[in-house]
Write an enzyme that holds these catalytic residues in place. Structure first.
Site, PDB file in Angstrom:
ATOM      1  N   TYR A 157       8.807  10.540  -3.660  1.00  0.00           N
ATOM      2  CA  TYR A 157       8.366   9.138  -3.647  1.00  0.00           C
ATOM      3  C   TYR A 157       9.557   8.211  -3.349  1.00  0.00           C
ATOM      4  CZ  TYR A 157       7.072   4.654  -5.846  1.00  0.00           C
ATOM      5  OH  TYR A 157       6.866   3.323  -6.106  1.00  0.00           O
ATOM      6  N   GLY A 181       0.833  -1.206   0.000  1.00  0.00           N
ATOM      7  CA  GLY A 181       0.000   0.000   0.000  1.00  0.00           C
ATOM      8  C   GLY A 181       0.863   1.249   0.000  1.00  0.00           C
TER       9      GLY A 181
HETATM   10  N1  NAD Z   1       4.221  -0.849 -10.351  1.00  0.00           N
HETATM   11  C1  NAD Z   1       5.544  -0.794 -10.286  1.00  0.00           C
HETATM   12  O1  NAD Z   1       6.251  -0.982 -11.283  1.00  0.00           O
HETATM   13  C2  NAD Z   1       6.229  -0.502  -8.983  1.00  0.00           C
HETATM   14  C3  NAD Z   1       7.608  -0.268  -8.982  1.00  0.00           C
HETATM   15  C4  NAD Z   1       8.253  -0.031  -7.773  1.00  0.00           C
HETATM   16  C5  NAD Z   1       7.532  -0.072  -6.585  1.00  0.00           C
HETATM   17  N2  NAD Z   1       6.193  -0.270  -6.614  1.00  0.00           N
HETATM   18  C6  NAD Z   1       5.465  -0.266  -5.340  1.00  0.00           C
HETATM   19  O2  NAD Z   1       4.568  -1.356  -5.304  1.00  0.00           O
HETATM   20  C7  NAD Z   1       3.402  -1.000  -4.546  1.00  0.00           C
HETATM   21  C8  NAD Z   1       2.151  -1.268  -5.385  1.00  0.00           C
HETATM   22  O3  NAD Z   1       2.267  -0.578  -6.614  1.00  0.00           O
HETATM   23  P1  NAD Z   1       1.065  -0.565  -7.674  1.00  0.00           P
HETATM   24  O4  NAD Z   1       1.681  -0.301  -9.002  1.00  0.00           O
HETATM   25  O5  NAD Z   1       0.205  -1.751  -7.474  1.00  0.00           O
HETATM   26  O6  NAD Z   1       0.324   0.776  -7.214  1.00  0.00           O
HETATM   27  P2  NAD Z   1      -1.257   1.038  -7.034  1.00  0.00           P
HETATM   28  O7  NAD Z   1      -1.401   2.519  -6.933  1.00  0.00           O
HETATM   29  O8  NAD Z   1      -2.035   0.331  -8.084  1.00  0.00           O
HETATM   30  O9  NAD Z   1      -1.551   0.364  -5.616  1.00  0.00           O
HETATM   31  C9  NAD Z   1      -1.289   0.996  -4.395  1.00  0.00           C
HETATM   32  C10 NAD Z   1      -2.483   0.799  -3.486  1.00  0.00           C
HETATM   33  O10 NAD Z   1      -2.210   1.461  -2.224  1.00  0.00           O
HETATM   34  C11 NAD Z   1      -3.425   2.017  -1.759  1.00  0.00           C
HETATM   35  N3  NAD Z   1      -3.185   3.142  -0.847  1.00  0.00           N
HETATM   36  C12 NAD Z   1      -2.714   4.375  -1.165  1.00  0.00           C
HETATM   37  N4  NAD Z   1      -2.726   5.174  -0.080  1.00  0.00           N
HETATM   38  C13 NAD Z   1      -3.213   4.432   0.946  1.00  0.00           C
HETATM   39  C14 NAD Z   1      -3.467   4.691   2.311  1.00  0.00           C
HETATM   40  N5  NAD Z   1      -3.234   5.896   2.860  1.00  0.00           N
HETATM   41  N6  NAD Z   1      -3.957   3.690   3.082  1.00  0.00           N
HETATM   42  C15 NAD Z   1      -4.212   2.465   2.554  1.00  0.00           C
HETATM   43  N7  NAD Z   1      -4.001   2.154   1.257  1.00  0.00           N
HETATM   44  C16 NAD Z   1      -3.505   3.132   0.458  1.00  0.00           C
HETATM   45  C17 NAD Z   1      -4.138   2.486  -3.029  1.00  0.00           C
HETATM   46  O11 NAD Z   1      -5.553   2.612  -2.817  1.00  0.00           O
HETATM   47  C18 NAD Z   1      -3.776   1.410  -4.038  1.00  0.00           C
HETATM   48  O12 NAD Z   1      -4.791   0.417  -4.159  1.00  0.00           O
HETATM   49  C19 NAD Z   1       3.572   0.466  -4.163  1.00  0.00           C
HETATM   50  O13 NAD Z   1       4.132   0.538  -2.861  1.00  0.00           O
HETATM   51  C20 NAD Z   1       4.582   0.972  -5.166  1.00  0.00           C
HETATM   52  O14 NAD Z   1       5.322   2.064  -4.667  1.00  0.00           O
HETATM   53  C21 NAD Z   1       5.520  -0.483  -7.792  1.00  0.00           C
END
Ligand code: NAD
Length: 278
Positions: free
Chosen positions: A135, A71
């Site tokens: 970030y 999250g």
């Molecule tokens: N997608 C990528 O390539 C990538 C790369 C590096 C890191 N990440 C990390 O992986 C994780 C998931 O990424 P994703 O692409 O699925 O992003 P996403 O935005 O689809 O999912 C993140 C989720 O976190 C929830 N969230 C945000 N704020 C919140 C809060 N205050 N309380 C509770 N929930 C909350 C959102 O509602 C969302 O469903 C994140 O931590 C992101 O930083 C993703």
């Protein structure tokens, strides 16, 4: 294992993890800030909770063996937004895990913690933090929190510095792609490895043009199977020439390395919304 908690369960990556996590535990508690995540799997429950609320996190992690913490705001954003969801949110997860005697936090960190390093440097997991955005700075904070809670409180963590877990749609992703299957394998290894202490690993597939070195994380046994080279010819034929003086082209963080602080990096990328639905 009895119970795993997944935060960010409504997100794109979370949607691919719910079913595999259920194979590793008797019970999965999925959590996010949104009202509902729709149909649940057998043995899965959903808890709506805000990461910035410590008492809600303490309740959420009751009885959990491990927490898989995905999250967050998954993009560059104004500092106040990052502060609540990603920085205070991370503190709340580690503190709640400690208070509940949770064994390990498996954490979605990011390449953006080290995004200003050059791609040509083939960085290892031991390079100094060099964030490219607020970030990325929040990911640095969470990694240091993981280190602190291991050293002072014996709480294990695996910080998975994910590169690009999305369909390959640009030249950077030919090096930085993490396929969904490899993401699942990485999370599984991060959970099932008996001893991890405080570990850092790059979340990247077995790409010919990978820009990071995972040799110091071999104790996790992560052996990615996919390779983005299959997309290289098509991607390179479609793209305009890259500028060798553009930070966004030469740095690990890609567009996040050149974007203004507080402004979206994701908006400059073509990321397909291929969230998994049950
Ligand atoms: N997608 C990528 O390539 C990538 C790369 C590096 C890191 N990440 C990390 O992986 C994780 C998931 O990424 P994703 O692409 O699925 O992003 P996403 O935005 O689809 O999912 C993140 C989720 O976190 C929830 N969230 C945000 N704020 C919140 C809060 N205050 N309380 C509770 N929930 C909350 C959102 O509602 C969302 O469903 C994140 O931590 C992101 O930083 C993703």
């Amino acid at each position: 294992m009895k119970k795993i908690v997944l935060t960010g369960a409504a997100g794109r990556l979370g949607s691919y993890l719910r079913e595999p996590l259920l194979r590793l535990a008797q019970e999965l508690v999925s959590s996010d800030i949104i009202e509902s995540i729709g149909t649940l799997h057998p043995n899965e429950t959903y808890v709506r909770a805000d990461l910035s609320d410590l008492s809600a996190m303490i309740d959420l992690l009751k009885g959990a063996d491990m927490v898989v913490h995905f999250g967050a705001i998954g993009d560059e954003a104004p500092f106040d937004a990052i502060l609540q969801a990603n920085i205070v949110g991370a503190y709340n997860i580690w503190e709640a895990a400690h208070q509940n005697g949770v064994k390990r936090v498996v954490y979605a960190s990011s390449i953006h913690a080290v995004g200003m390093h050059k791609k040509t440097d083939f960085i290892g997991t031991d390079v100094p933090h060099r964030p490219d955005t607020y970030y990325g700075l929040a990911k640095c904070f969470a990694e240091d929190l993981a280190s602190l809670y291991w050293d002072k409180r014996g709480l294990e963590s695996v910080c998975m510095r994910i590169l690009s877990c999305a369909q390959v749609s640009n030249p950077r992703a030919v090096g930085s792609w993490l396929s969904y299957d490899d993401l699942i394998q990485l999370v599984e290894k991060s959970i099932t490895t008996q001893i991890t202490g405080f570990s850092i690993v790059y979340g990247v597939s077995n790409n010919d043009r990978a820009t990071v070195d995972n040799s110091m994380a071999s104790h996790l046994g992560f052996k990615p199977k996919d390779n983005a080279e299959q997309f290289a010819e098509k991607i390179y034929s479609e793209e305009e020439k890259l500028d060798p003086y553009d930070q966004g082209a030469v740095c690990q963080g890609g567009p996040f390395a050149s974007v203004e602080l507080g402004h979206s990096g994701v908006a400059t990328m073509k990321i397909a919304n291929d969230k998994k639905v049950i």
